[in-house]
Design an enzyme around this catalytic site. Structure first.
Site, short mmCIF file in Angstrom:
data_model
loop_
_atom_site.label_atom_id
_atom_site.label_comp_id
_atom_site.label_asym_id
_atom_site.label_seq_id
_atom_site.Cartn_x
_atom_site.Cartn_y
_atom_site.Cartn_z
N GLY A 233 0.84 -1.20 0.00
CA GLY A 233 0.00 0.00 0.00
C GLY A 233 0.86 1.24 0.00
N SER A 234 0.35 2.30 0.61
CA SER A 234 1.05 3.58 0.56
C SER A 234 2.28 3.57 1.46
CB SER A 234 0.12 4.70 1.01
OG SER A 234 -0.16 4.54 2.39
N GLY A 238 2.86 1.96 5.19
CA GLY A 238 3.98 1.04 5.40
C GLY A 238 4.90 1.51 6.52
N GLU A 255 5.86 -3.60 0.44
CA GLU A 255 5.79 -3.30 -1.00
C GLU A 255 4.93 -2.05 -1.08
OE1 GLU A 255 4.68 -2.72 -4.37
OE2 GLU A 255 3.42 -4.51 -4.24
N CYS A 289 0.88 0.16 -8.44
CA CYS A 289 2.10 0.70 -7.83
C CYS A 289 3.21 0.72 -8.87
CB CYS A 289 2.48 -0.07 -6.59
SG CYS A 289 2.61 -1.80 -6.87
C1 UN1 Z 1 0.54 -3.30 -7.43
O1 UN1 Z 1 0.15 -2.38 -8.13
O2 UN1 Z 1 0.36 -3.31 -6.20
O3 UN1 Z 1 3.41 -5.61 -12.09
C2 UN1 Z 1 1.14 -4.52 -7.95
C3 UN1 Z 1 2.21 -5.32 -12.04
C4 UN1 Z 1 1.30 -6.30 -11.32
C5 UN1 Z 1 1.33 -6.06 -9.87
C6 UN1 Z 1 1.16 -4.65 -9.45
N1 UN1 Z 1 1.69 -7.65 -11.62
O4 UN1 Z 1 1.74 -4.32 -12.50
#
Ligand code: UN1
Length: 500
Positions: A233-234, A238, A255, A289
């Site tokens: 998440g953000s 985190g 992450e 992300c």
């Molecule tokens: C995310 O946005 O939290 O690589 C993960 C990607 C995806 C996962 C994104 N397999 O865009």
């Protein structure tokens, strides 16, 4: 019965979701209430941690390949409901249909990966300096794992963690995003069907879902019965979680935010570049992300590339993500649209020029639809250094590759990155130890849409964790160095003598 009620019924959560109380799930498509999930408090979270601990006592004794069999059955259940669960992802997260289905496919893929892994939790044998001694390194089950996941991947992120945790011998406690609770309920229902087919060898409460707000996540993060907390998440979330976990010397796997860039060099195939930008900057409405947020383009091709990009952006179909042909669905909520507006206002005040988009799109009444924006920036000002979870692409120009790489690396986040080039020298420099500083570095493809086989995660404010493929499983296990003496003497290491 309504279409949605039918869908929830087929996913076997019809009754659970129709209580009319607890956590409300609203579709970002049109604001319609889809159903409810229970809302737990800190005491219930604590009870879940206790149940996970007792499940762990039994599960760690089940041989890893048998644990893999449970995950295989989970994968089978998910294959069966792929279409329905993918639709629920579309309804709850607002992803277009093919991305909703792709997300469930990602879950199926990680289940397959974990099944294979269940026979490959390899350790090492080591050479002992002492005669008649064996040394080895073994990976042991760690204990319950807390999985905190975000709305944008409402089931895949859980699965990267849970599928691996389960084969490693660890129960999973899941705290999903409050915005996507029904996807979590439906996934848990699929898990329960798999566990029932697997039989009594699977203890109760191997997988649990706790629905709650941030306080519930914090209570679980503080709980010493949960040795590993995996949070996606953000960066703000985190940081809070990591500090709570560190205070009890627990382990966290983070992450967090990304601020992913693409470098476009003079030798790049521009046709390919335009396609690469479109998917990664606009896909999932800029809410991955790994979304592309910064385009670092050589000054000699900026105008040409921007012309093509503006043309591509202006023909982007924005609207109801259930409809064929639509590529850009809604933002998750009005708050996200507000953040989009605010970032654009700040970009303008920092000297940015909005070249296309940036306004609200019609979409479906009740949803927050925007037109993806391209903004030319004079430099990497504050707004560029921040991750805004919306489709805004900041464009910067560069003169030589060192400068481009320095711009790529100047962001406080370090998740994903890429270069478009036909020059081997440029590509390999970007991939070298003095190239991109991110966890993911790609050549001639965008920064998003990673496969599950690689380790996924990044550096700096992204949190440093690695999930999913490669040897990410090791985070879910306890490393043990074992030494066995099979002789009659007791030689000591380092030649120490201690004769009694
Ligand atoms: C995310 O946005 O939290 O690589 C993960 C990607 C995806 C996962 C994104 N397999 O865009």
């Amino acid at each position: 019965m309504s279409k949605i009620a039918n869908l929830l019924e087929r996913l076997e959560i019809g009754r659970a979701a129709s209580t009319g109380q607890g956590l409300e799930s609203r579709s970002p498509i049109d604001g319609q209430v889809l159903g409810h999930a229970p809302l737990h408090d800190a005491a219930e979270a604590s009870a879940a941690a206790a149940r996970a601990q007792s499940a762990f006592q039994a599960w760690r004794r089940v041989p890893a390949p048998r644990r893999g069999e449970l995950v295989r059955l989970l994968g089978e259940e998910l294959r069966r409901i792929k279409d329905d669960l993918g639709l629920l992802v579309t309804l709850e997260a607002g992803k277009i249909r093919s991305e909703g289905l792709g997300e469930v496919q990602e879950v199926i893929d990680i289940c397959d990966f974990a099944v294979g892994l269940s026979r490959q939790l390899y350790g090492l044998t080591l050479a002992s300096e002492r005669p008649e001694h064996h040394m080895r390194e073994t990976w042991q089950p760690l204990g319950p794992v807390l999985v905190i996941s975000a709305f944008n991947f409402p089931v895949a992120v859980w699965s990267w963690n849970a599928a691996l945790a389960l084969v490693c011998g660890d129960p999973a406690v899941w705290k999903p995003s409050e915005k996507t609770p029904l996807t979590a309920l439906a996934t848990q229902a699929a898990f329960e069907r798999a566990a029932a087919r697997f039989g009594a060898e699977a203890p109760a409460h191997l997988s649990q879902v706790i629905f709650g707000r941030a306080d519930v996540g914090e209570a679980l993060a503080a709980d010493a019965r949960i040795p590993l907390v995996s949070a996606t998440g953000s960066t703000r979330m985190g940081r809070a979680v990591a500090q709570t976990v560190a205070a009890r010397l627990g382990r966290s796997l983070l992450e967090l935010g990304g601020n992913n860039a693409m470098i476009v060099t003079p030798s790049a195939d521009l046709e390919l570049t335009v396609r690469g930008v479109a998917f990664s900057a606009v896909g999932t409405c800029g809410q991955r992300c790994t979304s592309l947020r910064r385009l670092i383009v050589h000054e000699s091709l900026a105008d040409n590339l921007l012309d093509r990009l503006i043309k591509a952006y202006e023909s982007l179909p924005v609207g109801d993500p259930r409809q064929d042909g639509v590529l850009v669905g809604p933002l998750i909520d009005e708050g996200a649209a507000q953040a989009f507006d605010d970032a654009l206002a700040q970009a303008r005040s920092e000297g940015g020029q909005v070249l296309t988009g940036g306004d609200r799109a019609e979409g479906v009444p009740g949803g927050a639809y925007v037109r993806p924006a391209i903004v030319r920036m004079p430099g990497q000002s504050d707004v560029v250094m921040r991750e805004t979870f919306a489709p805004i692409l900041y464009v910067l120009t560069y003169r030589d590759l060192d400068e481009a790489i320095a711009l790529n690396n100047a962001a406080p986040q370090g998740l994903s990155s890429c270069i478009f080039t036909d020059s081997a020298r440029e590509a390999e420099t970007f991939l070298s130890g003095w190239g991109s500083d991110c966890g993911i570095a790609n050549v001639n493809l965008g920064p998003s849409g990673a496969e599950i086989g690689g380790a996924f995660g990044g550096e700096k404010e992204t949190g440093g964790g690695r999930e999913s493929g490669s040897d990410a499983w090791k985070a879910y296990m306890r490393r043990q160095t074992q030494t066995v003496n099979f002789g009659r003497g007791l030689p000591l290491a380092q030649g120490v003598r201690f004769d009694v």
